[in-house]
Design an enzyme around this catalytic site. Structure first.
Site, short mmCIF file in Angstrom:
data_model
loop_
_atom_site.label_atom_id
_atom_site.label_comp_id
_atom_site.label_asym_id
_atom_site.label_seq_id
_atom_site.Cartn_x
_atom_site.Cartn_y
_atom_site.Cartn_z
N SER A 19 0.82 -1.22 0.00
CA SER A 19 0.00 0.00 0.00
C SER A 19 0.85 1.26 0.00
O SER A 19 1.86 1.34 0.72
CB SER A 19 -0.89 0.03 1.25
OG SER A 19 -1.78 -1.06 1.26
N ILE A 20 0.43 2.27 -0.77
CA ILE A 20 1.10 3.58 -0.71
C ILE A 20 1.01 4.11 0.72
O ILE A 20 1.96 4.69 1.23
CB ILE A 20 0.47 4.55 -1.73
CG1 ILE A 20 0.62 4.01 -3.16
CG2 ILE A 20 1.11 5.94 -1.60
CD1 ILE A 20 -0.08 4.86 -4.23
N VAL A 65 -14.95 4.40 5.95
CA VAL A 65 -15.11 5.85 5.76
C VAL A 65 -16.46 6.23 5.14
O VAL A 65 -16.77 7.41 5.04
CB VAL A 65 -13.96 6.47 4.93
CG1 VAL A 65 -12.63 6.31 5.65
CG2 VAL A 65 -13.92 5.89 3.52
N ALA A 95 -14.30 1.87 -6.07
CA ALA A 95 -15.37 1.81 -7.07
C ALA A 95 -15.74 0.35 -7.25
O ALA A 95 -14.89 -0.53 -7.03
CB ALA A 95 -14.89 2.41 -8.39
N TYR A 155 -10.28 3.64 -16.32
CA TYR A 155 -10.29 4.30 -15.00
C TYR A 155 -11.69 4.86 -14.72
O TYR A 155 -12.13 4.92 -13.57
CB TYR A 155 -9.20 5.37 -14.92
CG TYR A 155 -8.84 5.75 -13.51
CD1 TYR A 155 -8.35 4.80 -12.62
CD2 TYR A 155 -8.99 7.06 -13.06
CE1 TYR A 155 -8.03 5.15 -11.31
CE2 TYR A 155 -8.66 7.42 -11.76
CZ TYR A 155 -8.18 6.46 -10.89
OH TYR A 155 -7.86 6.81 -9.59
N LYS A 162 -11.71 11.18 -8.58
CA LYS A 162 -10.44 11.85 -8.26
C LYS A 162 -10.50 13.35 -8.63
O LYS A 162 -9.89 14.17 -7.94
CB LYS A 162 -9.27 11.16 -8.97
CG LYS A 162 -8.93 9.78 -8.42
CD LYS A 162 -8.52 9.80 -6.95
CE LYS A 162 -7.91 8.46 -6.53
NZ LYS A 162 -7.62 8.41 -5.06
N ILE A 191 1.23 2.42 -9.62
CA ILE A 191 2.05 1.63 -8.70
C ILE A 191 1.34 0.31 -8.46
O ILE A 191 0.11 0.28 -8.32
CB ILE A 191 2.26 2.39 -7.36
CG1 ILE A 191 2.97 3.74 -7.61
CG2 ILE A 191 3.06 1.55 -6.38
CD1 ILE A 191 3.12 4.60 -6.36
N LEU A 194 -2.60 -3.39 -4.05
CA LEU A 194 -3.85 -4.16 -4.04
C LEU A 194 -4.88 -3.43 -4.91
O LEU A 194 -5.71 -4.06 -5.58
CB LEU A 194 -4.36 -4.29 -2.61
CG LEU A 194 -5.57 -5.20 -2.39
CD1 LEU A 194 -5.23 -6.64 -2.78
CD2 LEU A 194 -6.05 -5.14 -0.95
#
Ligand code: 0WE
Length: 209
Positions: A19-20, A65, A95, A155, A162, A191, A194
């Site tokens: 994960s970032i 969240v 999504a 995307y 975004k 990147i 997951l």
């Protein structure tokens, strides 16, 4: 002495060691920050706890969240634990899987709602909940992607989410800046995480990039 010695940072979005958010966690820890990690569900919790414990993290909180109640409970716990929050890291997006392939024009109303709620509105909700615990000099950071600005195949609705997220950053910065709270987004490159696992054509995108 690190740049962030004794700063309190809460990080939303660690799923595993790719994960970032996990790279951010390690960087904040390296600079001396004290961390709290949130997770959604038992599967993620089982991966996040051992990772966090390796950095001496003592605070693990469940937080979906998209739930006002869970956000309130998370910041109530942080208020008790720390009495303040200096850094909020928002590294969350979702999504429906089917929306990330095929034509954008086929996006469903529910798919649109879910993507924007989870990926963009969540920043607003978390910022509002964090604010009472923040002091001048605190900072909010989220992650965006090029698909906000340009059309990238597949995307789809995440690009719109975004774009909304980046606009939320500007409006939040307008509101919170006068209180000394900064709000920023970093647009990451593609990147392997997951989040990109199983995305059609991702390997080719990575190669091209
Ligand atoms: O923002 C993202 C992906 C976010 C994401 C990923 C998933 C996969 C699993 C949101 N929702 C879901 N839902 C799932 O069920 N990225 C920047 C990574 C990404 O996703 C792409 C990309 C890239 C890059 C989708 C299509 C094309 C490129």
């Amino acid at each position: 002495m690190g740049l962030l010695t004794d700063k309190k940072a809460v990080i939303f979005g660690v799923a595993n060691d790719h994960s970032i958010a996990w790279a951010i966690a390690r960087a904040l820890h390296r600079e001396g920050a004290e961390l709290a990690l949130t997770y959604v569900g038992d599967n993620i919790e089982r991966r996040v706890r051992p990772l966090g414990e390796g950095l001496g993290v003592q605070t693990f909180l469940p937080c979906d969240v998209s739930s006002n109640d869970e956000i309130a409970a998370t910041f109530a716990a942080l208020g008790e634990q720390w009495g303040r929050v200096d850094l909020l890291i928002h590294a969350v997006a979702f999504a429906l899987r089917d929306e990330l392939k095929g034509r954008f024009v086929d996006t469903s109303r529910e798919g649109f709602r879910i993507a924007l709620d989870t990926s963009a509105y969540s920043l607003v909700a978390l910022s509002r909940a964090a604010l009472p615990l923040m002091t001048p000099g605190s900072s909010i950071l989220t992650l965006s992607y090029l698909g906000a600005e340009r059309v990238l195949p597949n995307y789809n609705v995440m690009g719109i989410a975004k774009a909304a997220l980046e606009s939320c950053v500007r409006y939040l910065a307008f509101d919170l800046g006068p209180q000394g709270v900064r709000v920023n987004a970093i647009s990451a490159g593609p990147i392997r995480t997951l989040s990109s696992a199983g995305i059609r054509g991702f390997k080719e995108m990575l190669h091209f990039h």
